[in-house]
Design a protein around this motif. Structure first.
Motif, PDB file in Angstrom:
ATOM      1  N   UNK A  69       0.817  -1.214   0.000  1.00 39.58           N
ATOM      2  CA  UNK A  69       0.000   0.000   0.000  1.00 39.58           C
ATOM      3  C   UNK A  69       0.853   1.267   0.000  1.00 39.58           C
ATOM      4  N   UNK A  70       2.077   1.177   0.494  1.00 40.01           N
ATOM      5  CA  UNK A  70       3.003   2.317   0.495  1.00 40.01           C
ATOM      6  C   UNK A  70       4.401   1.791   0.202  1.00 40.01           C
ATOM      7  N   UNK A  71       5.055   2.378  -0.801  1.00 37.88           N
ATOM      8  CA  UNK A  71       6.357   1.877  -1.248  1.00 37.88           C
ATOM      9  C   UNK A  71       7.302   3.055  -1.440  1.00 37.88           C
ATOM     10  N   UNK A  72       8.480   2.816  -2.010  1.00 39.82           N
ATOM     11  CA  UNK A  72       9.458   3.864  -2.298  1.00 39.82           C
ATOM     12  C   UNK A  72       9.850   3.822  -3.770  1.00 39.82           C
ATOM     13  N   UNK A  73      10.215   4.965  -4.301  1.00 38.14           N
ATOM     14  CA  UNK A  73      10.794   4.982  -5.644  1.00 38.14           C
ATOM     15  C   UNK A  73      12.055   5.849  -5.619  1.00 38.14           C
ATOM     16  N   UNK A  74      12.979   5.536  -6.504  1.00 35.02           N
ATOM     17  CA  UNK A  74      14.266   6.228  -6.522  1.00 35.02           C
ATOM     18  C   UNK A  74      14.117   7.625  -7.122  1.00 35.02           C
ATOM     19  N   UNK A  75      14.623   8.627  -6.402  1.00 29.66           N
ATOM     20  CA  UNK A  75      14.674  10.003  -6.904  1.00 29.66           C
ATOM     21  C   UNK A  75      16.095  10.523  -6.672  1.00 29.66           C
ATOM     22  N   UNK A  76      16.355  11.745  -7.098  1.00 26.12           N
ATOM     23  CA  UNK A  76      17.699  12.314  -6.975  1.00 26.12           C
ATOM     24  C   UNK A  76      17.667  13.674  -6.299  1.00 26.12           C
ATOM     25  N   UNK A  77      18.771  13.999  -5.640  1.00 27.11           N
ATOM     26  CA  UNK A  77      18.981  15.327  -5.078  1.00 27.11           C
ATOM     27  C   UNK A  77      20.145  15.970  -5.826  1.00 27.11           C
ATOM     28  N   UNK A  78      19.903  17.142  -6.388  1.00 28.91           N
ATOM     29  CA  UNK A  78      20.921  17.856  -7.169  1.00 28.91           C
ATOM     30  C   UNK A  78      21.534  18.943  -6.287  1.00 28.91           C
ATOM     31  N   UNK A  79      22.866  18.918  -6.149  1.00 32.72           N
ATOM     32  CA  UNK A  79      23.572  19.902  -5.323  1.00 32.72           C
ATOM     33  C   UNK A  79      24.785  20.432  -6.085  1.00 32.72           C
ATOM     34  N   UNK A  80      25.305  21.561  -5.608  1.00 33.36           N
ATOM     35  CA  UNK A  80      26.530  22.120  -6.199  1.00 33.36           C
ATOM     36  C   UNK A  80      27.522  22.440  -5.090  1.00 33.36           C
ATOM     37  N   UNK A  81      28.823  22.318  -5.425  1.00 34.03           N
ATOM     38  CA  UNK A  81      29.904  22.676  -4.507  1.00 34.03           C
ATOM     39  C   UNK A  81      30.640  23.855  -5.135  1.00 34.03           C
ATOM     40  N   UNK A  82      30.493  25.027  -4.523  1.00 33.72           N
ATOM     41  CA  UNK A  82      30.975  26.280  -5.114  1.00 33.72           C
ATOM     42  C   UNK A  82      32.453  26.242  -5.465  1.00 33.72           C
ATOM     43  N   UNK A  83      33.288  25.704  -4.575  1.00 34.32           N
ATOM     44  CA  UNK A  83      34.738  25.728  -4.782  1.00 34.32           C
ATOM     45  C   UNK A  83      35.191  24.836  -5.937  1.00 34.32           C
ATOM     46  N   UNK A 106      18.517  29.706  -9.376  1.00 37.76           N
ATOM     47  CA  UNK A 106      19.679  28.840  -9.600  1.00 37.76           C
ATOM     48  C   UNK A 106      20.976  29.624  -9.433  1.00 37.76           C
ATOM     49  N   UNK A 107      21.039  30.823 -10.018  1.00 38.50           N
ATOM     50  CA  UNK A 107      22.252  31.632  -9.946  1.00 38.50           C
ATOM     51  C   UNK A 107      22.620  31.969  -8.500  1.00 38.50           C
ATOM     52  N   UNK A 108      21.609  32.280  -7.705  1.00 37.38           N
ATOM     53  CA  UNK A 108      21.852  32.622  -6.297  1.00 37.38           C
ATOM     54  C   UNK A 108      22.479  31.452  -5.554  1.00 37.38           C
ATOM     55  N   UNK A 109      22.005  30.241  -5.831  1.00 37.77           N
ATOM     56  CA  UNK A 109      22.516  29.062  -5.127  1.00 37.77           C
ATOM     57  C   UNK A 109      23.882  28.629  -5.650  1.00 37.77           C
ATOM     58  N   UNK A 110      24.090  28.744  -6.954  1.00 38.25           N
ATOM     59  CA  UNK A 110      25.378  28.356  -7.539  1.00 38.25           C
ATOM     60  C   UNK A 110      26.492  29.284  -7.070  1.00 38.25           C
TER      61      UNK A 110
END
Length: 367
Positions: A69-83, A106-110
């Motif tokens: 009745x409740x399962x999981x599915x694969x998703x992704x987390x997108x991150x950036x490392x400034x240096x 996006x620009x603010x986070x990058x």
């Protein structure tokens, strides 16, 4: 002679002071290098390691027949490392295109100077693979899990749902959260003093521990059938909601708990009334959502009605005030004190015994 003696004393005093200072510094150095070495090694390790979290697979919720009745599915987390980013403009353009996000966001986070900055989580695996294929330096794609409900609205107010952090919010998901959530893992990467990952350095992984499965007494087939019938009744009677609770009288197991209209567990923050939340205050929106998530079978009070007749009739038999052979005539009503108790059959049931009165759910007889 006196002057030479004075200079000798000064030399001895200075030498003694220097020796004392060197002894203190040497002792301090021995203390730090021997007795505190493990502590400072850990500090150095923390300074040169970047940690990324790995979500644990949440335990499944399974009905009595083994249906998930409740399962999981694969998703992704997108991150950036400034240096580590070498071409910021290309990274910004790519993330805007693939993740469908505003350039300003996006620009603010990058451009933010931080050890790691999350751009977007719960991204479809196909999109995550597309971002990974660019192979841009400084862009990280980590796979994790998102809660998924195969039957959308089935038993929604019983099962409940999770938030973006995979923590239970309502229903069984929050009630048994500590058993379902599992233990997150981590990815440890070595970096230099500037925070840039060291090439060919070994990456350490602490694997996550999946949560426990939860087996419940609900029966998918009974729940589905009861939900379909409840929807028919709600439409026929133009009711605000209809609730159905099916239990095993031998042990109290709940086979179905229906509260229509149900809501979509995979989209729990969209009102099932079709009403737009635009123009609502945050409090009004939250109140509307709370009402939609409300499990009427558990939270609402109601008159027991005819279901209570089994208790009054049992009490009459056990006390000896009635027997199954008693005869009674139902004219369609009975006067009790200052009020008229009506039967659901306005013309009355006529003559009947105890057994038939119970079968007909006759109000005047039970009174």
């Amino acid at each position: 002679m006196h002057c030479k003696t004075f200079h000798k004393k000064k030399i001895v005093i200075v030498f003694t002071a220097c020796l004392l200072m060197m002894s203190v510094l040497g002792g301090r150095l021995v203390y730090l290098m021997v007795f505190e070495s493990e502590y400072y090694q850990e500090l150095a390790k923390d300074l040169h390691e970047r940690e990324r979290s790995i979500k644990a697979a949440r335990g499944r919720i399974v009905d009595r027949t083994g249906t998930i009745l409740a399962d999981n599915r694969t998703v992704c987390t997108i991150s950036v490392i400034h240096s580590q980013i070498k071409d910021p403009e290309a990274v910004i353009e790519m993330l805007c295109k693939e993740l469908d996000l505003p350039r300003e966001t996006v620009q603010k986070r990058v451009e933010k100077v931080s050890s790691i900055e999350r751009i977007k989580s719960n991204v479809d695996k196909e999109t995550g693979d597309a971002v990974r294929a660019y192979q841009y330096a400084g862009v990280k794609v980590d796979e994790d899990f998102k809660r998924y409900y195969p039957f959308d609205e089935l038993a929604s107010k019983v099962l409940g749902f999770t938030g973006s952090d995979n923590q239970g919010i309502i229903g069984l998901e929050v009630k048994y959260d500590e058993y379902l959530e599992g233990i997150p893992g981590t990815i440890l990467t070595l970096t230099d003093a500037r925070g840039v990952e060291i090439e060919n350095a070994r990456e350490e992984r602490v694997e996550s521990v999946p949560g426990n499965d939860l087996v419940v007494s609900l029966d998918y087939n009974i729940q589905s059938y009861a939900q379909q019938e409840a929807l028919k009744v709600m439409e026929a009677k133009q009711a605000d909601y209809v609730s159905v609770l099916i239990m095993n009288p031998q042990n109290g197991e709940i086979y179905a708990c229906v509260n229509v209209p149900e809501f979509n567990l995979n989209d729990p923050f969209t009102l099932n009334t079709g009403e737009s939340t635009e123009g609502m205050t945050e409090q009004q929106k939250q109140d509307a959502l709370n009402q939609m998530w409300r499990n009427q079978c558990v939270n609402d009070t109601y008159e027991p009605g005819s279901t209570f007749k089994v208790f009054t009739s049992s009490a009459a038999l056990m006390s000896g005030t009635s027997s199954i052979n008693d005869q009674f005539s139902c004219p369609g009503f009975k006067i009790v004190e200052d009020r008229r108790i009506r039967c659901h059959k306005t013309a009355g049931h006529g003559g009947q015994d105890f057994t038939h009165a119970i079968m007909n759910s006759c109000n005047p007889y039970i009174q």
